[in-house]
Design a protein around this motif. Sequence first.
Motif, short mmCIF file in Angstrom:
data_model
loop_
_atom_site.label_atom_id
_atom_site.label_comp_id
_atom_site.label_asym_id
_atom_site.label_seq_id
_atom_site.Cartn_x
_atom_site.Cartn_y
_atom_site.Cartn_z
N GLN A 399 0.82 -1.21 0.00
CA GLN A 399 0.00 0.00 0.00
C GLN A 399 0.87 1.28 0.00
OE1 GLN A 399 -2.02 0.83 3.73
NE2 GLN A 399 -4.01 0.75 2.70
N LEU A 400 0.36 2.33 -0.66
CA LEU A 400 1.03 3.63 -0.61
C LEU A 400 0.06 4.69 -0.11
CD1 LEU A 400 3.10 3.89 -3.93
CD2 LEU A 400 3.97 3.57 -1.62
N VAL A 401 0.62 5.70 0.58
CA VAL A 401 -0.20 6.80 1.09
C VAL A 401 0.33 8.11 0.53
CG1 VAL A 401 -1.24 7.84 3.13
CG2 VAL A 401 -0.23 5.57 3.28
N GLY A 402 -0.59 8.95 0.15
CA GLY A 402 -0.18 10.27 -0.34
C GLY A 402 -1.22 11.30 0.04
N LYS A 403 -1.07 12.50 -0.53
CA LYS A 403 -2.02 13.58 -0.27
C LYS A 403 -2.63 14.05 -1.57
CE LYS A 403 -1.21 14.09 4.20
NZ LYS A 403 0.06 14.70 4.61
N SER A 404 -3.92 14.34 -1.48
CA SER A 404 -4.60 14.92 -2.64
C SER A 404 -4.30 16.40 -2.69
CB SER A 404 -6.11 14.71 -2.51
OG SER A 404 -6.62 15.65 -1.57
N GLU A 405 -4.78 17.06 -3.74
CA GLU A 405 -4.66 18.52 -3.86
C GLU A 405 -5.21 19.19 -2.60
OE1 GLU A 405 -6.19 16.36 -5.88
OE2 GLU A 405 -6.39 17.13 -7.92
N TYR A 406 -6.25 18.59 -2.04
CA TYR A 406 -6.97 19.20 -0.92
C TYR A 406 -6.40 18.79 0.43
CZ TYR A 406 -10.06 19.75 -4.88
OH TYR A 406 -10.55 20.04 -6.12
N LEU A 407 -5.26 18.10 0.40
CA LEU A 407 -4.53 17.72 1.61
C LEU A 407 -5.15 16.55 2.39
CD1 LEU A 407 -1.80 18.89 2.40
CD2 LEU A 407 -2.92 20.44 3.98
N HIS A 408 -6.14 15.89 1.80
CA HIS A 408 -6.63 14.67 2.43
C HIS A 408 -5.62 13.55 2.20
CE1 HIS A 408 -10.83 16.47 1.87
NE2 HIS A 408 -10.69 16.31 3.17
N ALA A 409 -5.41 12.71 3.22
CA ALA A 409 -4.58 11.52 3.05
C ALA A 409 -5.36 10.53 2.18
CB ALA A 409 -4.26 10.91 4.39
N VAL A 410 -4.67 9.93 1.21
CA VAL A 410 -5.30 8.96 0.31
C VAL A 410 -4.46 7.68 0.26
CG1 VAL A 410 -6.08 8.51 -2.07
CG2 VAL A 410 -6.21 10.85 -1.14
N HIS A 411 -5.12 6.55 0.47
CA HIS A 411 -4.45 5.24 0.38
C HIS A 411 -4.77 4.59 -0.95
CE1 HIS A 411 -4.68 5.72 4.73
NE2 HIS A 411 -3.69 4.84 4.81
#
Length: 440
Positions: A399-411
């Motif tokens: 799994q990878l985690v990042g941030k959307s444009e809106y700063l929500h964490a996304v898995h």
Amino acid sequence: MSDPKKLFIKTYGCQMNVYDSERMAEALGPSGYVTTDAPEDADMILLNTCHIREKAAEKVYSELGRLKRLKDANPALKIGVAGCVAQAEGEEIMRRQPLVDLVVGPQSYHRLPALEARTREGSKALDTEFPQEDKFDHLPARPAPARGPTAFLTVQEGCDKFCAFCVVPYTRGAEVSRPAARLMAEARDLVARGVREITLLGQNVNAYHGEGPDGADWSLARLIREMADIDGLARIRFTTSHPNDMDDDLIAAHGDCDKLMPYLHLPVQSGSDRILKAMNRKHTAESYVRLVERIRAARPDLLLSGDFIVGFPGETEADFRDTLALVEAVGYGQAYSFKYSARPGTPAAERAELPEDEKSDRLARLQALLNRQARAAQDAMVGRELRVLFEKPGRLEGQLVGKSEYLHAVHVPGGEVRIGDIARVRIVNSEAHSLSGALV
Ligand code: 5AD
Ligand code: SF4
């Protein structure tokens, strides 16, 4: 060569402290220090402290109490206090907690090597001056290891606003903007080392007015536009802003600068004009709401974040309801809310405080509303296709985690992406603190 000495830094408070902790570690590099994650191995422990609310300062004293055990086990261990508690309390810290060897204020980090040397000679070392020079000019050039895909960059420090509740103008001093050429060079260096997103930091970041390479004053908008021309830099953010410093060009940049992310932290503190006046905020609820409308006209999908204080001295139930009404009218995707906490030396600390249970009750009511709004904003992402900057592995295999444009964490479950990539993700689920989705 002797073994490197180990440095453990514990960081409290805001993102600027996170940035400063990195710089302190670099400043102590030439003195023979490498950083460690294990306090029990350390030759020096620095607490980089926060003074913004009472609890933050008290935490420092309890942590110092806990460090006594380590100092007993290793009498050569040096213990230092940096940051805003150091600035505000100075020598008082050593009086209250004799195990402290070193106290250094936020404007004196470039003097750490000399202060550290004094402690090695067995003396106590204290420096809480506001020197004229830019502390960052005197820090060693950054070594060039690769970095994660996101970084902070302090562009401005201090505050001249003097909100009646706030210690920042006293602990961080007057507003100072760093020269634009240095910031551009630092940004290019970060990008060369793998950084794709830079968050420009300042206590009052949108008041930035640094000297440009052309001799002219650069505003924050100008700085953002110039940084947006750096190849390889994909995203720019900035925090924290005062409503009165949102100039037209900065508002426009939210609409026409693609690299500037659609997320804005714009504290209002209260929705009552009476309280805003008592807070010395120099804006009204109405002017704030109009301002948000203008920024949203430039960037309709903007996710707005804010700070709120409940229970400021003199706040009535009607004042508090004005805050709830403002939150209803504006709509926040993210928010930070606090009970008022009297800070010694600030004008508001002279005024009678509200009962604690009243403050707690209001905070709970405000947070219920803010949490509902944040939840709704996050849930509204389901079904959308977002661009995610991947920052680290997730807890599950692959799994990878990042941030959307809106700063929500996304898995995402993983696949054809690596850390540092920006990829399109179809959001399928909104969980307690994050979104999950699949690569498009
Ligand atoms: N009491 C409570 N909250 C405070 N903040 C700043 N000073 C105080 C205080 N004395 C909050 C404000 C500010 C955020 C960083 O911390 O909301 O925007
Ligand atoms: Fe504190 Fe922010 Fe007000 Fe400055 S603008 S005094 S940092 S709350």
